[in-house]
Design a protein around this motif. Structure first.
Motif, PDB file in Angstrom:
ATOM      1  N   PRO A   7      -1.985  -3.712  -4.383  1.00  0.00           N
ATOM      2  CA  PRO A   7      -1.914  -2.804  -3.165  1.00  0.00           C
ATOM      3  C   PRO A   7      -2.327  -1.564  -3.444  1.00  0.00           C
ATOM      4  O   PRO A   7      -2.501  -0.932  -4.522  1.00  0.00           O
ATOM      5  CB  PRO A   7      -0.392  -2.793  -2.943  1.00  0.00           C
ATOM      6  CG  PRO A   7       0.407  -3.581  -4.340  1.00  0.00           C
ATOM      7  CD  PRO A   7      -0.979  -4.180  -5.118  1.00  0.00           C
ATOM      8  N   ASP A   8      -3.152  -1.162  -2.436  1.00  0.00           N
ATOM      9  CA  ASP A   8      -3.965  -0.057  -2.520  1.00  0.00           C
ATOM     10  C   ASP A   8      -3.713   1.101  -1.491  1.00  0.00           C
ATOM     11  O   ASP A   8      -3.932   2.381  -1.665  1.00  0.00           O
ATOM     12  CB  ASP A   8      -5.507  -0.369  -2.554  1.00  0.00           C
ATOM     13  CG  ASP A   8      -6.502   0.582  -2.978  1.00  0.00           C
ATOM     14  OD1 ASP A   8      -6.038   1.500  -3.804  1.00  0.00           O
ATOM     15  OD2 ASP A   8      -7.409   0.799  -2.234  1.00  0.00           O
ATOM     16  N   GLU A  12      -0.048  -1.381   2.277  1.00  0.00           N
ATOM     17  CA  GLU A  12      -0.018  -2.314   1.500  1.00  0.00           C
ATOM     18  C   GLU A  12       1.309  -2.443   0.175  1.00  0.00           C
ATOM     19  O   GLU A  12       1.672  -3.407  -0.005  1.00  0.00           O
ATOM     20  CB  GLU A  12      -1.098  -2.214   0.875  1.00  0.00           C
ATOM     21  CG  GLU A  12      -2.387  -3.057   1.588  1.00  0.00           C
ATOM     22  CD  GLU A  12      -3.864  -3.039   0.952  1.00  0.00           C
ATOM     23  OE1 GLU A  12      -4.937  -2.988   1.791  1.00  0.00           O
ATOM     24  OE2 GLU A  12      -3.944  -2.365  -0.221  1.00  0.00           O
ATOM     25  N   HIS A  13       1.698  -0.979   0.005  1.00  0.00           N
ATOM     26  CA  HIS A  13       2.622  -0.878  -1.113  1.00  0.00           C
ATOM     27  C   HIS A  13       3.982  -1.448  -0.332  1.00  0.00           C
ATOM     28  O   HIS A  13       4.796  -2.027  -0.758  1.00  0.00           O
ATOM     29  CB  HIS A  13       2.706   0.397  -1.647  1.00  0.00           C
ATOM     30  CG  HIS A  13       1.771   0.641  -2.737  1.00  0.00           C
ATOM     31  ND1 HIS A  13       2.410   0.292  -4.119  1.00  0.00           N
ATOM     32  CD2 HIS A  13       0.741   1.105  -2.912  1.00  0.00           C
ATOM     33  CE1 HIS A  13       0.978   0.429  -4.890  1.00  0.00           C
ATOM     34  NE2 HIS A  13       0.095   1.116  -4.162  1.00  0.00           N
ATOM     35  N   ASP A  16       4.109  -5.368  -0.292  1.00  0.00           N
ATOM     36  CA  ASP A  16       4.429  -5.542  -1.512  1.00  0.00           C
ATOM     37  C   ASP A  16       5.962  -5.556  -1.920  1.00  0.00           C
ATOM     38  O   ASP A  16       6.364  -6.617  -2.136  1.00  0.00           O
ATOM     39  CB  ASP A  16       3.210  -4.933  -2.425  1.00  0.00           C
ATOM     40  CG  ASP A  16       3.416  -5.216  -4.014  1.00  0.00           C
ATOM     41  OD1 ASP A  16       3.260  -6.523  -4.150  1.00  0.00           O
ATOM     42  OD2 ASP A  16       3.830  -4.866  -4.806  1.00  0.00           O
ATOM     43  N   LYS A 225      -1.815   6.161  -1.779  1.00  0.00           N
ATOM     44  CA  LYS A 225      -0.863   5.191  -2.048  1.00  0.00           C
ATOM     45  C   LYS A 225       0.574   5.762  -1.977  1.00  0.00           C
ATOM     46  O   LYS A 225       1.484   5.214  -2.411  1.00  0.00           O
ATOM     47  CB  LYS A 225      -1.052   4.519  -3.414  1.00  0.00           C
ATOM     48  CG  LYS A 225      -2.308   4.093  -3.731  1.00  0.00           C
ATOM     49  CD  LYS A 225      -2.480   3.638  -5.217  1.00  0.00           C
ATOM     50  CE  LYS A 225      -3.885   3.926  -5.667  1.00  0.00           C
ATOM     51  NZ  LYS A 225      -4.978   3.291  -5.079  1.00  0.00           N
ATOM     52  N   LYS A 227       1.564   8.488  -3.103  1.00  0.00           N
ATOM     53  CA  LYS A 227       1.851   9.391  -4.265  1.00  0.00           C
ATOM     54  C   LYS A 227       1.800  10.876  -4.181  1.00  0.00           C
ATOM     55  O   LYS A 227       2.379  11.698  -4.950  1.00  0.00           O
ATOM     56  CB  LYS A 227       0.820   9.159  -5.357  1.00  0.00           C
ATOM     57  CG  LYS A 227       1.108   7.755  -6.172  1.00  0.00           C
ATOM     58  CD  LYS A 227       0.170   7.417  -7.325  1.00  0.00           C
ATOM     59  CE  LYS A 227       0.779   5.825  -7.474  1.00  0.00           C
ATOM     60  NZ  LYS A 227      -0.245   5.413  -8.764  1.00  0.00           N
ATOM     61  N   ASP A 263      -5.715   4.358   3.262  1.00  0.00           N
ATOM     62  CA  ASP A 263      -5.092   5.214   2.053  1.00  0.00           C
ATOM     63  C   ASP A 263      -4.808   6.790   2.597  1.00  0.00           C
ATOM     64  O   ASP A 263      -4.829   7.596   1.795  1.00  0.00           O
ATOM     65  CB  ASP A 263      -5.856   5.043   0.800  1.00  0.00           C
ATOM     66  CG  ASP A 263      -5.156   5.511  -0.351  1.00  0.00           C
ATOM     67  OD1 ASP A 263      -3.812   5.443   0.005  1.00  0.00           O
ATOM     68  OD2 ASP A 263      -5.622   5.830  -1.385  1.00  0.00           O
TER      69      ASP A 263
END
Ligand code: SAM
Length: 551
Positions: A7-8, A12-13, A16, A225, A227, A263
C-alpha cells in the motif's frame, strides 16, 4: 505469482486495513453481522475509488501507455546492481495515469507555456505535462540519474510532444541555480524528487522568481500515506512533508490546496501581490501601480469578460479578426455583415472556441439596418459595451474620372455608415454611461497611398478620423470613448485581385517593416481600445502600418 502490492497511498492503506479487519471479523462468530456489513461497505467504497478514477479519467496517449508499461516491467533492481543507476529506484515512483492527466489538465488550465519538473524518473509526468503545452511550449525536467534520460528519450522521440522536453541531468538544486542565473522563468513547477529537499526547492523557486507571478507549483506525495497527519509518525520523509505542508500553509506569498489524489497533490498558487506582505509594506509604494487598478494587473485589465460587442464587416478580413480577438478576450460578439452566410460562418468559428456569438445581416449604409442591428443586440443581451464599426469599401479611379456614384457609394458605407453606427450605438452607450467605440479608419487618412488612385476612399477615411476625434471629445465626459484604428496595407484577398497584385512589390518598398500587415497584427489594438486599460484614450487614431506613413 506477482508480489503482493505494497500500500502506497492513504486510500490503499485504508483498503489494506479494512481487508485485515474483515478477515478477523469473518473468523470471529461473536462479531455482529451489522458490523461486518459496515466493514464491507467501507471496503467497497475505499477499494472502488482508484479503479473508478482510472476508468473515468481520459485515456492516456499511446506513448504514455508505452512509457508506463516499460517503467513497471523494467528490472530496476538489476539496473542498480549493474551500476546503471546510482540509487535503487522503485517503479512505484512513476506518476500514473490519473495524476498524469491531472497535471496535463493543470497545464491547460493555467495556460502554461513553460513548465519545470524536479524529479523526472522515467518521464511519465513530463510527457503528460508536455502534451498539455502549446506547440512552442517547453518543459525542463531535472533528474539526477543519467540512465533515466536514456530510458525515457526513445519514447519522447515517438511522441509529437517529446521535442518540448529538455532533460537536465544533475542535482536539481544545481540546475535551479543554473536556470536562475540564466534568468529563466516558469509558469508551472512540479516538485517530485527527494522529499527532504522540497522546502529548499520551493523557497529557491520563489526567492529567485523562477516562478512567474500567479504561476502554479504542484507538489507530489504531500499526504505521504497519511503520515503527515498521523500522530505516531517517525518516518523521516513523512515528517519532512508535514513540515513542508505547514510551511506553505503559513507562507503569505501563496495559496495552497492539498488534493487527496493518490498520495496527495498540493496545488500552490503564487498570489498576485503578497497580500500579507505586511512585513515589507513600509518599504514599498503600496498603490495601484503595485497592486493593480482595482486589484487587476495589466493583462487582467485587458480582459473583456462580461462585455457585449459587435463588429460590422465581420464576415471576413479585418472584421473577422476583430470578432475573434474580442471573443478570445472574453466578450460576447454580434457578428454583423451584409452577407448572412459569411456572418453565420464566423459565428460557427467563434462558437467552436466557446465564444457566445450571433449573426446579424445588415447593410451599414441603410439607416433602418443600422437601427435593427442595435435593437437586436440590445434585445438579446440588454447592453452594448463595445462597438466596432469596421465595414468599409474601396474603389479605384483617377480623380478626374471619379463618378459621383463611386463617391456616394464609398461615403455611404465608409463615413455615413460609420456615423450612423456611432450615433445609434452611442445613444445606447450614453444612456448606460459607458461605451467603447472603435472605428476602422485607414493609413490613407494620413498619407496618400500610391500608385493606385482612390480619392473617395482616402477622403472618406480622413472623415472617419475627424468623426472619431469629434465624438471622442464630445462624449468622453459621459463615459463613451471613441477611437479609431488605421491599418496600413493589409494582406486580404482584396489585394490579390488582378489589378492590385502587381502593386505589391511597389508597396513593399515603401514599408519599413518590409511586409504587408496581417489581420492578426491588428487584433491586440482592438482589444486594448475595447478594454478599461485604454480609458484615458479618446479621439485617437491608432496607426498600425509597419512604419509606412513615416517614410
Ligand atoms: C518520484 S520520482 C519522480 C517521478 C516522476 N515525476 C514521474 O512523473 O514519474 C523521483 C525522481 O527524483 C529523482 N531525484 C531524487 N533526488 C534528486 C535530486 N537531488 N536532483 C534531481 N533529481 C532527483 C530520482 O532520481 C527520481 O527519478
Amino acid at each position: 505469482m506477482p508480489p503482493a502490492k505494497v500500500p502506497d497511498t492513504p486510500v490503499e492503506h485504508i483498503v489494506d486495513l479494512l481487508e485485515k479487519a474483515k478477515k478477523l471479523a469473518e473468523g470471529n462468530g461473536s462479531i455482529p453481522e451489522e458490523l461486518k456489513s459496515y466493514l464491507q461497505k467501507a471496503l467497497d467504497i475505499a477499494s472502488g475509488l482508484d479503479d473508478y478514477l482510472e476508468r473515468m479519467t481520459t485515456q492516456e496517449s499511446e506513448p504514455l501507455a508505452e512509457l508506463y508499461k516499460k517503467t513497471v516491467s523494467h528490472d530496476w533492481e538489476q539496473a542498480h546492481k549493474e551500476g546503471k543507476t546510482i540509487f535503487k529506484l522503485p517503479k512505484e515512483c512513476v506518476t500514473g495515469h490519473v495524476e498524469g492527466q491531472t497535471l496535463k489538465m493543470l497545464v491547460h488550465m493555467s495556460q502554461a507555456k513553460r513548465v519545470l519538473e524536479i524529479g523526472m524518473f522515467t518521464g511519465y509526468g513530463a510527457l503528460s505535462m508536455a502534451e498539455g503545452l502549446p506547440e512552442d511550449g517547453c518543459l525542463v525536467a531535472c533528474e539526477l540519474e543519467p540512465y533515466l534520460k536514456e530510458f525515457a528519450q526513445p519514447i519522447f522521440d515517438k511522441s509529437p510532444h517529446g521535442k518540448k522536453i529538455i532533460v537536465k541531468i544533475g542535482s536539481a538544486m544545481d540546475t535551479l541555480k543554473e536556470l536562475a542565473a540564466a534568468g529563466e522563468q516558469f509558469d508551472m513547477v512540479f516538485i517530485d524528487a527527494d522529499k527532504n529537499n522540497y522546502i529548499n526547492y520551493y523557497n529557491y523557486i520563489l526567492d529567485n522568481n523562477l516562478l512567474r507571478l500567479q504561476g502554479v507549483i504542484c507538489v507530489d506525495n504531500t499526504l505521504f500515506k497519511g503520515k503527515v497527519y498521523l500522530k505516531d509518525t517517525t518516518d523521516e520523509n513523512g515528517l519532512a512533508l508535514r513540515q513542508f505542508n505547514q510551511f506553505v500553509s503559513d507562507d503569505p506569498r501563496v495559496e495552497q490546496v492539498i488534493v487527496p489524489l493518490r498520495d496527495g497533490l498540493s496545488i500552490i498558487r503564487r498570489v498576485p501581490v503578497a497580500s500579507a506582505c505586511s512585513s515589507v509594506l513600509g518599504k514599498i509604494t503600496d498603490d495601484e501601480v503595485f497592486r493593480g487598478v482595482g486589484g487587476h494587473l495589466i493583462l487582467d485589465r485587458m480582459h473583456l469578460g462580461g462585455k457585449v460587442a459587435y463588429v460590422t464587416g465581420a464576415g471576413q478580413g479585418i472584421g473577422r479578426a476583430f470578432a475573434h480577438a474580442l471573443g478570445e478576450a472574453g466578450a460576447k460578439v454580434a457578428v454583423v455583415d451584409m452577407d448572412q452566410v459569411k456572418a453565420a460562418a464566423v459565428v460557427t468559428e467563434l462558437s467552436l472556441k466557446g465564444i457566445l456569438a450571433f449573426p446579424i445581416a445588415a447593410d451599414v449604409s441603410k439607416p433602418e439596418d443600422v437601427q435593427r442591428m442595435i435593437d437586436s443586440i440590445v434585445s438579446k443581451w440588454g447592453v452594448i459595451h463595445i462597438a466596432c464599426n469596421n465595414a468599409g469599401i474601396n474603389m479605384n479611379s483617377n480623380s478626374e474620372d471619379t463618378s459621383l456614384e463611386e463617391w456616394d457609394q464609398t461615403f455611404n458605407v465608409n463615413l455615413r455608415g460609420t456615423f450612423m453606427c456611432c450615433q445609434a450605438a452611442g445613444r445606447v452607450m450614453l444612456k448606460q454611461g459607458y461605451g467603447k467605440i472603435i472605428n476602422t479608419a485607414s493609413m490613407a487618412s494620413l498619407i496618400v497611398p500610391h500608385p493606385q488612385k482612390q480619392l473617395s476612399y482616402n477622403t472618406s477615411k480622413a472623415g472617419v478620423v475627424k468623426l472619431t476625434q469629434t465624438l471622442g471629445t464630445e462624449w468622453i465626459d459621459r463615459g463613451v470613448r471613441v477611437n479609431c484604428i488605421s491599418p496600413g496595407i493589409v494582406d486580404t484577398p482584396l489585394i490579390h485581385s488582378e489589378s492590385l497584385r502587381p502593386l505589391v512589390q511597389r508597396w513593399l518598398s515603401d514599408i519599413p517593416a518590409g511586409r504587408l500587415a496581417q489581420v492578426t497584427d491588428l487584433q491586440a489594438a482592438v482589444v486594448y481600445l475595447a478594454s478599461d486599460a485604454s480609458d484615458y484614450m479618446t479621439g485617437h487614431n491608432l496607426v498600425i502600418e509597419g512604419g509606412q506613413s513615416l517614410w
